[in-house]
Design an enzyme around this catalytic site. Sequence first.
Site, mmCIF file in Angstrom:
data_model
loop_
_atom_site.group_PDB
_atom_site.id
_atom_site.type_symbol
_atom_site.label_atom_id
_atom_site.label_comp_id
_atom_site.label_asym_id
_atom_site.label_seq_id
_atom_site.Cartn_x
_atom_site.Cartn_y
_atom_site.Cartn_z
ATOM 1 C CB SER A 38 0.729 14.769 0.792
ATOM 2 O OG SER A 38 2.060 15.157 0.988
ATOM 3 C CG HIS B 106 -3.502 13.431 -0.939
ATOM 4 N ND1 HIS B 106 -3.746 14.117 0.228
ATOM 5 C CD2 HIS B 106 -2.396 12.687 -0.696
ATOM 6 C CE1 HIS B 106 -2.830 13.804 1.118
ATOM 7 N NE2 HIS B 106 -2.010 12.934 0.589
ATOM 8 C CD GLU C 154 -7.344 15.743 0.737
ATOM 9 O OE1 GLU C 154 -7.825 16.611 1.469
ATOM 10 O OE2 GLU C 154 -6.113 15.573 0.624
ATOM 11 C CG ASN D 138 -1.536 16.094 4.653
ATOM 12 O OD1 ASN D 138 -1.740 15.250 5.520
ATOM 13 N ND2 ASN D 138 -0.852 15.839 3.563
HETATM 14 N N1 CAA Z 1 -1.802 -2.792 2.513
HETATM 15 C C1 CAA Z 1 -2.913 -3.534 2.346
HETATM 16 N N2 CAA Z 1 -3.743 -3.878 3.360
HETATM 17 C C2 CAA Z 1 -3.414 -3.463 4.606
HETATM 18 C C3 CAA Z 1 -2.256 -2.689 4.860
HETATM 19 C C4 CAA Z 1 -1.433 -2.355 3.745
HETATM 20 N N3 CAA Z 1 -0.328 -1.622 3.879
HETATM 21 N N4 CAA Z 1 -2.210 -2.429 6.205
HETATM 22 C C5 CAA Z 1 -3.292 -3.018 6.766
HETATM 23 N N5 CAA Z 1 -4.016 -3.643 5.796
HETATM 24 C C6 CAA Z 1 -5.282 -4.354 5.960
HETATM 25 C C7 CAA Z 1 -5.107 -5.648 6.735
HETATM 26 O O1 CAA Z 1 -4.775 -6.719 5.862
HETATM 27 C C8 CAA Z 1 -6.484 -5.837 7.366
HETATM 28 O O2 CAA Z 1 -7.378 -6.397 6.402
HETATM 29 P P1 CAA Z 1 -8.664 -7.296 6.851
HETATM 30 O O3 CAA Z 1 -9.558 -6.390 7.656
HETATM 31 O O4 CAA Z 1 -9.262 -7.732 5.544
HETATM 32 O O5 CAA Z 1 -8.102 -8.401 7.664
HETATM 33 C C9 CAA Z 1 -6.942 -4.388 7.636
HETATM 34 O O6 CAA Z 1 -6.157 -3.556 6.777
HETATM 35 C C10 CAA Z 1 -6.729 -3.988 9.069
HETATM 36 O O7 CAA Z 1 -5.333 -4.142 9.355
HETATM 37 P P2 CAA Z 1 -4.763 -4.730 10.724
HETATM 38 O O8 CAA Z 1 -5.733 -5.737 11.284
HETATM 39 O O9 CAA Z 1 -3.347 -5.146 10.486
HETATM 40 O O10 CAA Z 1 -4.612 -3.498 11.689
HETATM 41 P P3 CAA Z 1 -5.637 -2.402 12.147
HETATM 42 O O11 CAA Z 1 -7.016 -2.904 12.327
HETATM 43 O O12 CAA Z 1 -4.941 -1.761 13.280
HETATM 44 O O13 CAA Z 1 -5.671 -1.389 10.921
HETATM 45 C C11 CAA Z 1 -4.870 0.529 9.795
HETATM 46 C C12 CAA Z 1 -4.493 -0.792 10.431
HETATM 47 C C13 CAA Z 1 -5.803 0.261 8.606
HETATM 48 C C14 CAA Z 1 -3.590 1.160 9.294
HETATM 49 C C15 CAA Z 1 -5.639 1.393 10.870
HETATM 50 O O14 CAA Z 1 -4.888 1.453 12.052
HETATM 51 C C16 CAA Z 1 -5.904 2.802 10.407
HETATM 52 O O15 CAA Z 1 -6.866 3.064 9.710
HETATM 53 N N6 CAA Z 1 -5.044 3.739 10.832
HETATM 54 C C17 CAA Z 1 -5.142 5.149 10.430
HETATM 55 C C18 CAA Z 1 -4.471 5.325 9.070
HETATM 56 C C19 CAA Z 1 -4.568 6.732 8.576
HETATM 57 O O16 CAA Z 1 -5.118 7.634 9.209
HETATM 58 N N7 CAA Z 1 -4.007 6.955 7.405
HETATM 59 C C20 CAA Z 1 -3.937 8.295 6.811
HETATM 60 C C21 CAA Z 1 -2.600 8.844 7.026
HETATM 61 S S1 CAA Z 1 -2.440 10.472 6.358
HETATM 62 C C22 CAA Z 1 -1.860 10.254 4.820
HETATM 63 O O17 CAA Z 1 -1.606 9.185 4.339
HETATM 64 C C23 CAA Z 1 -1.750 11.513 4.013
HETATM 65 C C24 CAA Z 1 -0.496 12.224 3.987
HETATM 66 O O18 CAA Z 1 -0.296 12.930 3.006
HETATM 67 C C25 CAA Z 1 0.484 12.277 5.092
#
Ligand code: CAA
Length: 282
Positions: free
Chosen positions: A117, A138, A150, A189
Amino acid sequence: MDKTLAVIGAGTMGSGIAHVSALHGYRVLMIDAQEGAVHRARQAISKRLTREVDKGSMTSLDADAVMERLVEADWPDASQAFMAIEAVLEIVDVKKEVFQRLDSLLPDGAILATNTSSLSITEIATITKRPAYVLGMHFFNPAPVMKLIEIVRGEETGDDAVQQAQAYARSIGKETVVVEKDTPGFVVNRVLMPLFIEAMRIYEEGIASKDDIDKAVKLGLNHPMGPLTLADLTGLDVDLHVMDYMYDEFHDDRFAAPLVLRRLVRAGRLGRKTGKGFYDYD
Ligand code: CAA
């Protein structure tokens, strides 16, 4: 295209990458040095697929086929892969060791990608004899859901490798951006860490409660999650590590980790994976 891919590391990111790749037809060789890690990752993926079947968005036959494509493998099996994606610990020497091993096993012209990352792609590539085929890929957490990859060029990454990585990304339903200069934190990031830091400082200064900080960003900026919840999801130890690395590289206070984060990490509150972070999880 040869459909066998190697994924090194079966933690949150490695298993997410394996999951989404198998979902799109790739046979995935899952390799992890830790005993039982691949088994646990396969179980977690199987649970998610069962949920999809229960929701009616996938047939049980398709779920079984996905599981069959997720293969617990050993290092020598990686010689079958057209590409390897590494998602091990964010420690440059550990990554270099993995890349050296992959370089000796994979066919010439196969891509070696790191899911780092923030670390330097150029530095990781130096250990290999194929720097033109080493790049960053990424993914974002949760990898099966998040649309972006990315693609990060090291100093010597060639256009052919970038194009192949983009083709793979498209084939698993992802969008890409190309990060042309190998710089700490890449694009996402570089933007995200100051957001986390500012939210944590607002919390430290008692300006608003953690729930209200998250609510403000969710409803005021239309983010799907507030920054403190998201910091828990990405892992507070990971966040701290990324901030410290960026601070060391840039010598810029924009990336200086807040004390509250350091305190939480020292207390073992690492976010969702431990059930405790800024918030408590069941
Ligand atoms: N694996 C597979 N599928 C998943 C999952 C996982 N770990 N978590 C959630 N899902 C799926 C669910 O099954 C659901 O699918 P359907 O729409 O087909 O039913 C969908 O995603 C939505 O999930 P939820 O209904 O449980 O919950 P939500 O609507 O609140 O979504 C979320 C959850 C997708 C995590 C959403 O809150 C989100 O997009 N959050 C922001 C995440 C983000 O910004 N990530 C980047 C982080 S930075 C990073 O990763 C980089 C780094 O280097 C630090």
